[in-house]
Design a protein around this motif. Structure first.
Motif, PDB file in Angstrom:
ATOM      1  N   ALA A  13       4.163  16.002   1.020  1.00 17.19           N
ATOM      2  CA  ALA A  13       3.823  15.426  -0.283  1.00 17.19           C
ATOM      3  C   ALA A  13       2.498  15.959  -0.805  1.00 17.19           C
ATOM      4  O   ALA A  13       2.177  15.801  -1.979  1.00 17.19           O
ATOM      5  N   LYS A  14       1.716  16.592   0.065  1.00 14.79           N
ATOM      6  CA  LYS A  14       0.407  17.090  -0.351  1.00 14.79           C
ATOM      7  C   LYS A  14       0.475  18.466  -1.007  1.00 14.79           C
ATOM      8  O   LYS A  14      -0.538  18.951  -1.512  1.00 14.79           O
ATOM      9  N   ARG A  15       1.636  19.083  -0.984  1.00 20.63           N
ATOM     10  CA  ARG A  15       1.752  20.412  -1.605  1.00 20.63           C
ATOM     11  C   ARG A  15       1.429  20.329  -3.088  1.00 20.63           C
ATOM     12  O   ARG A  15       1.949  19.488  -3.804  1.00 20.63           O
ATOM     13  N   GLY A  16       0.575  21.232  -3.549  1.00 19.63           N
ATOM     14  CA  GLY A  16       0.216  21.269  -4.956  1.00 19.63           C
ATOM     15  C   GLY A  16      -0.739  20.191  -5.403  1.00 19.63           C
ATOM     16  O   GLY A  16      -0.919  19.975  -6.598  1.00 19.63           O
ATOM     17  N   SER A  17      -1.370  19.482  -4.428  1.00 15.99           N
ATOM     18  CA  SER A  17      -2.276  18.389  -4.782  1.00 15.99           C
ATOM     19  C   SER A  17      -3.704  18.729  -4.384  1.00 15.99           C
ATOM     20  O   SER A  17      -3.957  19.677  -3.649  1.00 15.99           O
ATOM     21  N   THR A  18      -4.629  17.943  -4.888  1.00 12.47           N
ATOM     22  CA  THR A  18      -6.047  18.072  -4.543  1.00 12.47           C
ATOM     23  C   THR A  18      -6.556  16.693  -4.155  1.00 12.47           C
ATOM     24  O   THR A  18      -6.291  15.710  -4.845  1.00 12.47           O
ATOM     25  N   GLU A  19      -7.249  16.614  -3.039  1.00  9.38           N
ATOM     26  CA  GLU A  19      -7.779  15.339  -2.588  1.00  9.38           C
ATOM     27  C   GLU A  19      -9.250  15.490  -2.228  1.00  9.38           C
ATOM     28  O   GLU A  19      -9.741  16.601  -2.000  1.00  9.38           O
ATOM     29  N   LYS A  20      -9.921  14.367  -2.170  1.00 16.42           N
ATOM     30  CA  LYS A  20     -11.335  14.370  -1.853  1.00 16.42           C
ATOM     31  C   LYS A  20     -11.559  14.761  -0.401  1.00 16.42           C
ATOM     32  O   LYS A  20     -10.804  14.351   0.484  1.00 16.42           O
ATOM     33  N   GLU A  54      -5.850 -14.453  -9.686  1.00 14.32           N
ATOM     34  CA  GLU A  54      -6.974 -15.332  -9.347  1.00 14.32           C
ATOM     35  C   GLU A  54      -8.293 -14.587  -9.491  1.00 14.32           C
ATOM     36  O   GLU A  54      -8.332 -13.352  -9.553  1.00 14.32           O
ATOM     37  N   VAL A  55      -9.376 -15.344  -9.509  1.00 12.84           N
ATOM     38  CA  VAL A  55     -10.707 -14.730  -9.555  1.00 12.84           C
ATOM     39  C   VAL A  55     -10.912 -13.882  -8.304  1.00 12.84           C
ATOM     40  O   VAL A  55     -10.629 -14.330  -7.186  1.00 12.84           O
ATOM     41  N   ASP A  56     -11.365 -12.648  -8.476  1.00  8.88           N
ATOM     42  CA  ASP A  56     -11.659 -11.704  -7.394  1.00  8.88           C
ATOM     43  C   ASP A  56     -10.419 -11.244  -6.639  1.00  8.88           C
ATOM     44  O   ASP A  56     -10.535 -10.550  -5.633  1.00  8.88           O
ATOM     45  N   GLU A  57      -9.226 -11.584  -7.133  1.00  2.18           N
ATOM     46  CA  GLU A  57      -8.015 -11.036  -6.510  1.00  2.18           C
ATOM     47  C   GLU A  57      -7.855  -9.585  -6.958  1.00  2.18           C
ATOM     48  O   GLU A  57      -8.064  -9.253  -8.127  1.00  2.18           O
ATOM     49  N   PRO A  58      -7.495  -8.664  -6.043  1.00  2.66           N
ATOM     50  CA  PRO A  58      -7.332  -7.254  -6.431  1.00  2.66           C
ATOM     51  C   PRO A  58      -6.359  -7.108  -7.585  1.00  2.66           C
ATOM     52  O   PRO A  58      -5.245  -7.636  -7.539  1.00  2.66           O
ATOM     53  N   LEU A  59      -6.797  -6.395  -8.618  1.00  2.83           N
ATOM     54  CA  LEU A  59      -6.018  -6.261  -9.852  1.00  2.83           C
ATOM     55  C   LEU A  59      -5.424  -4.861  -9.993  1.00  2.83           C
ATOM     56  O   LEU A  59      -4.281  -4.698 -10.396  1.00  2.83           O
ATOM     57  N   LEU A  60      -6.213  -3.833  -9.642  1.00  2.00           N
ATOM     58  CA  LEU A  60      -5.745  -2.460  -9.750  1.00  2.00           C
ATOM     59  C   LEU A  60      -6.520  -1.576  -8.794  1.00  2.00           C
ATOM     60  O   LEU A  60      -7.572  -1.978  -8.279  1.00  2.00           O
ATOM     61  N   GLU A  61      -6.006  -0.379  -8.563  1.00  2.00           N
ATOM     62  CA  GLU A  61      -6.667   0.615  -7.735  1.00  2.00           C
ATOM     63  C   GLU A  61      -7.156   1.753  -8.617  1.00  2.00           C
ATOM     64  O   GLU A  61      -6.429   2.223  -9.490  1.00  2.00           O
ATOM     65  N   VAL A  62      -8.391   2.175  -8.365  1.00  2.63           N
ATOM     66  CA  VAL A  62      -9.018   3.228  -9.162  1.00  2.63           C
ATOM     67  C   VAL A  62      -9.510   4.324  -8.234  1.00  2.63           C
ATOM     68  O   VAL A  62     -10.040   4.050  -7.153  1.00  2.63           O
ATOM     69  N   SER A  63      -9.346   5.558  -8.650  1.00  3.40           N
ATOM     70  CA  SER A  63      -9.793   6.704  -7.868  1.00  3.40           C
ATOM     71  C   SER A  63     -10.790   7.518  -8.680  1.00  3.40           C
ATOM     72  O   SER A  63     -10.587   7.770  -9.870  1.00  3.40           O
ATOM     73  N   THR A  64     -11.900   7.904  -8.020  1.00  3.78           N
ATOM     74  CA  THR A  64     -12.881   8.801  -8.629  1.00  3.78           C
ATOM     75  C   THR A  64     -13.074   9.996  -7.702  1.00  3.78           C
ATOM     76  O   THR A  64     -12.446  10.089  -6.654  1.00  3.78           O
ATOM     77  N   ASP A  65     -13.977  10.900  -8.086  1.00  8.80           N
ATOM     78  CA  ASP A  65     -14.230  12.050  -7.225  1.00  8.80           C
ATOM     79  C   ASP A  65     -15.075  11.692  -6.010  1.00  8.80           C
ATOM     80  O   ASP A  65     -15.338  12.532  -5.153  1.00  8.80           O
ATOM     81  N   LYS A  66     -15.480  10.420  -5.906  1.00 12.64           N
ATOM     82  CA  LYS A  66     -16.294   9.992  -4.784  1.00 12.64           C
ATOM     83  C   LYS A  66     -15.620   8.940  -3.911  1.00 12.64           C
ATOM     84  O   LYS A  66     -15.844   8.889  -2.708  1.00 12.64           O
TER      85      LYS A  66
END
Length: 602
Positions: free
Chosen positions: A362-369, A162-174
């Motif tokens: 699960a956070k081992r070896g990962s980088t998060e904001k 539908e219009v404005d229904e969540p379609l995907l999730e995006v991650s940036t450095d912010k």
């Protein structure tokens, strides 16, 4: 009449806030007091409720941008004004007249009419549409953001949206955010799979206009555009022939392809085709289907606490599951686990705990904001160490008498005050009384002005461990409270801090802080004093151990006693070691005296 949503004042000293996440997107409806956006300040992260019911017609301040208190964040239009309000803020006037004439054109011909009708409920996406569909592009999620990573597709090829229904999730450095669909239709193609990065403006997917709307539907509301779609049947072919690009989502995508043809027959009869979202919400490690839309923040909390979202009853508008619902479900699960433990003989199976500890994070070896609150804590701790000459003095206290009083009075105390009686209220009361006797420990110093300020009250900060980091709510005027009052205030502030229901004013203004490091088993530590305070008391774990005591009849004997270490960190520029020792001895004598019978009603 349009209503302006402004940045509220989230505390006396707060002058601005950063929009961390919009919970509603332009074109979506919102109820009065329904959470509209999340705002972060130097003191607290909180949700801002909608001041009115209607349609979110315009977002003024984008995510990750900062706005001053009182400035406009968004505009909400009434239900009858939603379409006009949106077009005024998002499309030019010439585009308004074109959709008005398109229904009549659609009645006269059979060529491009369906495409024109599809453009009406999504005028702002019309320039990107073509005969084959509308391109979903990577938006600019901040001034300095040039690219984003697709973390999760909420819809797969062949599914309707539908219009404005969540379609995907995006991650940036912010920021991590959801991208809504610009039009209603069917996902024809996914161009950027999960875990891949795309530049701002790049095509992410294609939404087909074939299953859009009949000419008469755009007038009431964009959501109705998905109902009649008999003319759209020639276009399902690209849906079936598309590959399944999303890593980890091959099975749902295959199911969508195989069901694409019968689904088309159902679209015209029931707009419930978006019942597909439960299938997507079931993907993230949940045992059942989750009713309705769940935000990424809620999904993350549920995963961390091991909460099955399918079993949670949402208290938000329309049954939406909120953070508080997940946290309450987690608390109930902990209580349920704790209840059978003492009664069941299989408690001998407790060796299962080491297995849980052995599981890697699960956070081992990962980088998060770096979260905003953690960044604020880091800056303040570093600033405090640079500003002060900090020193820590430790003293040992025998709290055996208090331990016996707790055993005698804890049941009656809980019935009378509604909270459990722990050691912490005793420590807090003794510290507040010592601050009244030695106000230098409660004072603050301004070296540049050459002044020492002695507050007229004891505002006791209580360090609380939360999932977002260490927070310090304040018991204002703690010197005016008795043991029961302090115990209730500690329990209330700790609970509301952990559930993010604390107000900014309640975590500001502390003159002295108490941190219970013993709650995690530590004997003692050396706390860092938060500026502009001059001292902070850390209480260690209460443990039983053999101690030499002076018995009136037997003299010096070894006995098992309940012992605790108290560590006072202080600004040595203002407080001398003798002052710190006198303060700690006053606390020690009050606790070891154990004269709390009157406070406990014994």
């Amino acid at each position: 009449m349009p209503v302006s949503v402004t940045m509220p004042r989230l505390g006396e000293s707060v002058t601005e806030g950063t929009v961390t996440r919009w919970l509603k997107q332009e074109g979506e409806t919102v109820e009065v007091d329904e959470p509209l956006l999340e705002v972060s300040t130097d003191k607290v992260d909180t949700e801002i409720p909608s001041p009115a019911a209607g349609v979110l017609s315009r977002i003024v301040v984008a995510e990750d941008e900062t706005a001053e208190v009182g400035s406009e964040l968004a505009v909400i239009s009434g239900e009858g004004e939603s379409a006009g309000g949106q077009d005024d803020g998002e499309a030019a006037e010439p585009e308004q007249t074109e959709p008005a004439t398109e229904p009549t054109a659609a009645a006269e011909g059979t060529g491009p009419e369906p495409e024109q009708a599809q453009e009406q409920p999504a005028a702002q996406a019309a320039p990107a549409s073509s005969g084959e569909g509308t391109a979903v592009k990577m938006p600019a999620l901040g001034e300095s953001v040039t690219e984003g990573t697709v973390t999760r597709w909420l819809k797969q090829v062949g599914e309707t949206v539908e219009v404005d229904e969540p379609l995907l999730e995006v991650s940036t450095d912010k920021v991590d955010t959801e991208i809504p669909s610009p039009v209603a239709g069917t996902v024809l193609e996914i161009k950027v799979p999960e875990d891949e990065t795309a530049a701002v403006g790049a095509d992410l997917a294609v939404i087909g206009t074939a299953g859009g709307a009949a000419p008469a539907e755009p007038e009431p509301a964009p959501k109705a555009a998905a109902e009649p779609a008999p003319k759209a049947e020639p276009k399902p072919e690209p849906e079936v022939t598309e590959p399944t690009p999303g890593a980890g989502y091959n099975e749902p995508a295959a199911e969508a392809e195989s069901a694409a043809q019968p689904a088309k027959a159902e679209q015209a009869a029931q707009p419930a085709a978006p019942a597909a979202p439960p299938a997507r919400s079931a993907a993230p490690a949940q045992s059942g289907e989750v009713p309705g839309y769940v935000t990424p923040l809620v999904r993350k909390l549920a995963g961390e606490h091991g909460v099955d979202l399918a079993s949670v009853n949402g208290t938000g508008v329309g049954g939406r599951i909120r953070k508080q619902d997940v946290l309450e479900a987690a608390e109930k699960a902990k209580a349920a686990k704790a209840a059978p433990a003492p009664t069941a003989p299989p408690a001998a199976t407790a060796p299962a705990r080491p297995a849980a500890k052995a599981q890697p994070s699960a956070k081992r070896g990962s980088t998060e904001k770096l979260p905003r609150i953690r960044a604020t804590i880091a800056k303040r701790m570093q600033q405090s160490l640079h500003e002060m000459a900090q020193l820590t003095t430790v003293i040992e206290v025998d709290v055996t008498r208090i331990a016996k009083l707790r055993t005698q009075a804890k049941e009656a105390f809980q019935q009378r005050h509604g909270v459990k009686l722990s050691f912490l209220p005793f420590f807090a009361l003794a510290a507040v009384e010592a601050l009244q006797t030695y106000p230098i420990v409660n004072a603050s110093m301004d070296l540049d002005a050459g002044t020492i300020t002695y507050p007229d009250a004891e505002h006791l900060g209580i360090a609380v461990d939360t999932e977002r980091g260490l927070m310090v709510p304040v018991i204002h005027g703690a010197g005016d409270l008795n043991l029961g009052g302090i115990a209730k205030r500690i329990a209330d502030l700790a609970e509301r801090t952990r559930t993010n229901k604390i107000s900014p004013d309640e975590i500001a203004g502390a003159t002295f802080t108490l941190t219970n490091t013993g709650s995690r088993g530590a004997l003692f530590d050396t706390p860092i004093v938060p500026s502009p305070q001059s001292a902070m008391l850390g209480t260690g774990a209460v443990v039983k151990r053999p101690v030499v005591v002076n018995d009136p009849d037997l003299g010096e004997v070894v006995a098992v006693r309940s012992m605790v270490y108290l560590a006072l960190s202080y600004d040595h520029r203002l407080i001398d070691g003798a002052d710190a020792a006198r303060f700690l001895v006053a606390v020690k004598e009050r606790l070891e005296g154990g004269n709390f019978e009157a406070e406990l009603g014994l």
